[in-house]
Scaffold this motif. Structure first.
Motif, PDB file in Angstrom:
ATOM      1  N   MET A 156       0.853  -1.178   0.000  1.00 14.48           N
ATOM      2  CA  MET A 156       0.000   0.000   0.000  1.00 14.48           C
ATOM      3  C   MET A 156       0.896   1.237   0.000  1.00 14.48           C
ATOM      4  SD  MET A 156      -2.966   1.286   2.602  1.00 14.48           S
ATOM      5  CE  MET A 156      -2.094   0.726   4.011  1.00 14.48           C
ATOM      6  N   LYS A 157       0.476   2.212  -0.756  1.00 14.71           N
ATOM      7  CA  LYS A 157       1.215   3.457  -0.863  1.00 14.71           C
ATOM      8  C   LYS A 157       0.415   4.569  -0.196  1.00 14.71           C
ATOM      9  CE  LYS A 157       3.340   6.462  -4.229  1.00 14.71           C
ATOM     10  NZ  LYS A 157       3.684   6.671  -5.627  1.00 14.71           N
ATOM     11  N   GLY A 205     -11.163   2.084   3.905  1.00 17.17           N
ATOM     12  CA  GLY A 205     -11.138   3.436   3.368  1.00 17.17           C
ATOM     13  C   GLY A 205      -9.999   3.686   2.398  1.00 17.17           C
ATOM     14  N   HIS A 206      -9.341   2.633   1.924  1.00 18.29           N
ATOM     15  CA  HIS A 206      -8.248   2.770   0.971  1.00 18.29           C
ATOM     16  C   HIS A 206      -8.796   2.784  -0.452  1.00 18.29           C
ATOM     17  CE1 HIS A 206      -6.012   0.613   4.364  1.00 18.29           C
ATOM     18  NE2 HIS A 206      -5.785   1.913   4.454  1.00 18.29           N
ATOM     19  N   PHE A 207      -8.138   3.543  -1.305  1.00 24.32           N
ATOM     20  CA  PHE A 207      -8.517   3.631  -2.710  1.00 24.32           C
ATOM     21  C   PHE A 207      -7.824   2.488  -3.438  1.00 24.32           C
ATOM     22  CE2 PHE A 207      -9.141   5.319  -6.864  1.00 24.32           C
ATOM     23  CZ  PHE A 207     -10.188   6.201  -6.761  1.00 24.32           C
ATOM     24  N   GLY A 233      -4.316  -7.047 -14.751  1.00 23.89           N
ATOM     25  CA  GLY A 233      -4.403  -7.904 -13.574  1.00 23.89           C
ATOM     26  C   GLY A 233      -3.738  -7.343 -12.331  1.00 23.89           C
ATOM     27  N   MET A 234      -3.005  -6.267 -12.455  1.00 19.12           N
ATOM     28  CA  MET A 234      -2.349  -5.643 -11.305  1.00 19.12           C
ATOM     29  C   MET A 234      -3.384  -4.891 -10.464  1.00 19.12           C
ATOM     30  SD  MET A 234       0.822  -6.476 -11.495  1.00 19.12           S
ATOM     31  CE  MET A 234       1.502  -5.395 -10.280  1.00 19.12           C
ATOM     32  N   LYS A 235      -3.054  -4.744  -9.186  1.00 17.48           N
ATOM     33  CA  LYS A 235      -3.915  -4.004  -8.261  1.00 17.48           C
ATOM     34  C   LYS A 235      -3.019  -3.121  -7.402  1.00 17.48           C
ATOM     35  CE  LYS A 235      -5.528  -5.761  -4.297  1.00 17.48           C
ATOM     36  NZ  LYS A 235      -6.331  -6.541  -3.343  1.00 17.48           N
ATOM     37  N   ASN A 236      -3.357  -1.850  -7.296  1.00 17.11           N
ATOM     38  CA  ASN A 236      -2.649  -0.931  -6.420  1.00 17.11           C
ATOM     39  C   ASN A 236      -3.609  -0.441  -5.346  1.00 17.11           C
ATOM     40  OD1 ASN A 236      -0.418  -1.194  -8.051  1.00 17.11           O
ATOM     41  ND2 ASN A 236      -0.436   0.911  -8.791  1.00 17.11           N
ATOM     42  N   VAL A 237      -3.108  -0.354  -4.127  1.00 15.81           N
ATOM     43  CA  VAL A 237      -3.898   0.125  -2.996  1.00 15.81           C
ATOM     44  C   VAL A 237      -3.231   1.391  -2.468  1.00 15.81           C
ATOM     45  CG1 VAL A 237      -4.805  -0.413  -0.706  1.00 15.81           C
ATOM     46  CG2 VAL A 237      -4.557  -2.237  -2.413  1.00 15.81           C
ATOM     47  N   ASN A 251     -10.894  14.246   2.316  1.00 20.58           N
ATOM     48  CA  ASN A 251     -12.037  13.647   2.995  1.00 20.58           C
ATOM     49  C   ASN A 251     -12.783  12.703   2.055  1.00 20.58           C
ATOM     50  OD1 ASN A 251     -13.824  15.220   1.398  1.00 20.58           O
ATOM     51  ND2 ASN A 251     -13.573  16.931   2.817  1.00 20.58           N
ATOM     52  N   LYS A 252     -13.777  12.038   2.579  1.00 18.78           N
ATOM     53  CA  LYS A 252     -14.546  11.062   1.811  1.00 18.78           C
ATOM     54  C   LYS A 252     -15.224  11.704   0.606  1.00 18.78           C
ATOM     55  CE  LYS A 252     -17.890   7.372   2.418  1.00 18.78           C
ATOM     56  NZ  LYS A 252     -18.671   6.605   3.369  1.00 18.78           N
ATOM     57  N   SER A 253     -15.686  12.918   0.750  1.00 21.80           N
ATOM     58  CA  SER A 253     -16.346  13.621  -0.342  1.00 21.80           C
ATOM     59  C   SER A 253     -15.391  13.820  -1.525  1.00 21.80           C
ATOM     60  CB  SER A 253     -16.863  14.968   0.153  1.00 21.80           C
ATOM     61  OG  SER A 253     -17.401  15.707  -0.906  1.00 21.80           O
ATOM     62  N   GLN A 254     -14.144  14.167  -1.237  1.00 20.69           N
ATOM     63  CA  GLN A 254     -13.163  14.357  -2.303  1.00 20.69           C
ATOM     64  C   GLN A 254     -12.852  13.032  -3.004  1.00 20.69           C
ATOM     65  OE1 GLN A 254     -10.505  16.367   0.471  1.00 20.69           O
ATOM     66  NE2 GLN A 254     -10.326  18.038  -1.014  1.00 20.69           N
ATOM     67  N   ILE A 255     -12.735  11.962  -2.234  1.00 22.83           N
ATOM     68  CA  ILE A 255     -12.489  10.638  -2.823  1.00 22.83           C
ATOM     69  C   ILE A 255     -13.681  10.223  -3.681  1.00 22.83           C
ATOM     70  CG2 ILE A 255     -12.246   8.179  -2.298  1.00 22.83           C
ATOM     71  CD1 ILE A 255      -9.652   9.665  -2.004  1.00 22.83           C
ATOM     72  N   ASN A 256     -14.891  10.481  -3.206  1.00 25.52           N
ATOM     73  CA  ASN A 256     -16.079  10.170  -4.004  1.00 25.52           C
ATOM     74  C   ASN A 256     -16.093  10.974  -5.307  1.00 25.52           C
ATOM     75  OD1 ASN A 256     -17.104   8.211  -2.313  1.00 25.52           O
ATOM     76  ND2 ASN A 256     -18.294   9.665  -1.116  1.00 25.52           N
ATOM     77  N   GLY A 257     -15.560  12.182  -5.262  1.00 20.19           N
ATOM     78  CA  GLY A 257     -15.438  12.986  -6.476  1.00 20.19           C
ATOM     79  C   GLY A 257     -14.503  12.339  -7.488  1.00 20.19           C
ATOM     80  N   VAL A 258     -13.415  11.754  -7.002  1.00 18.48           N
ATOM     81  CA  VAL A 258     -12.484  11.042  -7.882  1.00 18.48           C
ATOM     82  C   VAL A 258     -13.192   9.839  -8.506  1.00 18.48           C
ATOM     83  CG1 VAL A 258     -10.347   9.711  -7.981  1.00 18.48           C
ATOM     84  CG2 VAL A 258     -10.428  11.823  -6.649  1.00 18.48           C
ATOM     85  N   LEU A 259     -13.954   9.104  -7.690  1.00 19.14           N
ATOM     86  CA  LEU A 259     -14.691   7.954  -8.219  1.00 19.14           C
ATOM     87  C   LEU A 259     -15.699   8.388  -9.291  1.00 19.14           C
ATOM     88  CD1 LEU A 259     -15.354   5.819  -5.017  1.00 19.14           C
ATOM     89  CD2 LEU A 259     -13.871   5.227  -6.944  1.00 19.14           C
ATOM     90  N   LYS A 260     -16.385   9.506  -9.068  1.00 16.43           N
ATOM     91  CA  LYS A 260     -17.348  10.010 -10.054  1.00 16.43           C
ATOM     92  C   LYS A 260     -16.640  10.394 -11.346  1.00 16.43           C
ATOM     93  CE  LYS A 260     -20.875  11.599  -6.889  1.00 16.43           C
ATOM     94  NZ  LYS A 260     -21.588  12.739  -6.316  1.00 16.43           N
ATOM     95  N   ASP A 261     -15.465  10.994 -11.230  1.00 14.68           N
ATOM     96  CA  ASP A 261     -14.683  11.355 -12.408  1.00 14.68           C
ATOM     97  C   ASP A 261     -14.280  10.109 -13.188  1.00 14.68           C
ATOM     98  OD1 ASP A 261     -13.159  13.181 -14.130  1.00 14.68           O
ATOM     99  OD2 ASP A 261     -11.398  12.247 -13.211  1.00 14.68           O
TER     100      ASP A 261
END
Length: 70
Positions: A1-2, A31-33, A40-44, A51-61
């Motif tokens: 995880m980074k 709560g990790h992205f 097949g690679m996965k990055n965590v 905050n959660k709202s900003q992360i949700n904004g990234v998901l919406k983008d």
């Protein structure tokens, strides 16, 4: 995880932010992205300066770019 800032996270991922490279993006139970790439690679990531709202904004983008999100 980074661990990184939201700015560094977006800068690192910017060349890959589309459905041709990313299969799925999600926030896990801790709560990790999590990014699942088409090869097949996965990055965590632990994004530590937003905050959660900003992360949700990234998901919406990402969803707007055709990436599956959860």
């Amino acid at each position: 995880m980074k661990t990184c800032s939201l700015h560094d996270f977006m800068k690192e991922l910017s060349p890959w932010l589309d459905k041709d490279h990313i299969r799925k993006a999600l926030i896990d139970e801790q709560g990790h992205f999590v990014i699942h790439f088409m090869d097949g690679m996965k990055n965590v990531y632990h994004v530590d300066d937003c905050n959660k709202s900003q992360i949700n904004g990234v998901l919406k983008d990402l969803a707007a770019r055709g990436v599956a999100t959860e």
